[in-house]
Motif scaffolding. Structure first.
Motif, PDB file in Angstrom:
ATOM      1  N   ARG A   1      -8.210  -4.392  -0.474  1.00 33.67           N
ATOM      2  CA  ARG A   1      -7.300  -4.330  -1.771  1.00 33.67           C
ATOM      3  C   ARG A   1      -8.194  -4.166  -2.811  1.00 33.67           C
ATOM      4  O   ARG A   1      -8.241  -3.482  -3.777  1.00 33.67           O
ATOM      5  N   MET A   2      -9.041  -5.095  -2.958  1.00 41.40           N
ATOM      6  CA  MET A   2     -10.009  -5.305  -4.212  1.00 41.40           C
ATOM      7  C   MET A   2     -10.964  -4.187  -4.311  1.00 41.40           C
ATOM      8  O   MET A   2     -11.456  -3.630  -5.306  1.00 41.40           O
TER       9      MET A   2
ATOM     10  N   LYS B   1      -9.347  -1.216  -5.963  1.00 41.96           N
ATOM     11  CA  LYS B   1      -8.856  -1.177  -7.137  1.00 41.96           C
ATOM     12  C   LYS B   1      -9.221  -0.105  -8.113  1.00 41.96           C
ATOM     13  O   LYS B   1      -8.221   0.225  -8.998  1.00 41.96           O
TER      14      LYS B   1
ATOM     15  N   ARG C   1      -2.960   1.155  -1.591  1.00 39.42           N
ATOM     16  CA  ARG C   1      -3.426   0.014  -2.091  1.00 39.42           C
ATOM     17  C   ARG C   1      -2.216  -1.252  -1.958  1.00 39.42           C
ATOM     18  O   ARG C   1      -2.277  -2.254  -1.830  1.00 39.42           O
TER      19      ARG C   1
END
Length: 154
Positions: free
Chosen positions: A75-76, A79, A92
């Motif tokens: 997820r990061m 980003k 995401r």
């Protein structure tokens, strides 16, 4: 007070100051699910001891490392790119939902093991917070204090 750990966690996390304190402590290496579990156990008056802390760590550690952290890392990683790509942003958000579901499963596991521990023996949750945060690199004591204050209202 919520009787189950998941409901307690959602309610607590939504309080002013809790999210920021949790994210600050998470960046220092503290497991937020363990923090929330510690707050829950403290509110229930469960006595904190090293055996119980270790049991919770033994449950949380592998699940966090094998399930939650990989989802969070993905997820990061997405980003920046997701801010310019709607399709990737949708994916995401799905990863974010999976990450939250993985945390819910961890909280259920922690609750299951702690459910039989005697309640209303103590009134100070400090031992639980200190215990679950112990060993974190660069622990931010201010964030830990802020979390305790925001959670208890004292």
């Amino acid at each position: 007070m919520s009787s189950d750990l998941w409901s307690f966690s959602l309610t607590t996390y939504a309080r002013p100051g809790i999210e920021d304190a949790c994210l600050t402590l998470q960046s220092a290496g503290v497991n937020v699910c363990l923090l929330l579990c510690g707050l829950w156990l403290g509110e229930r008056g469960v006595t904190c001891n090293e055996q119980r802390l270790q049991l919770l760590r033994d449950i949380a550690g592998p699940w966090d490392a094998d399930v939650v952290q990989p989802l969070r890392a993905l997820r990061m990683q997405w980003k920046a790119a997701a801010s310019e790509d709607a399709g990737l942003d949708d994916l995401r958000e799905q990863v974010k939902a999976l990450e939250m579901e993985a945390e819910r499963h961890l909280l259920l596991r922690l609750e299951r093991v702690a459910q039989s521990w005697p309640q209303y023996e103590v009134t100070d949750s400090t031992a639980w917070l200190e215990g679950v945060a112990a060993g974190a690199a660069h622990l931010n004591r201010d964030a830990l204090h802020q979390l305790r204050v925001a959670a208890t209202g004292t």
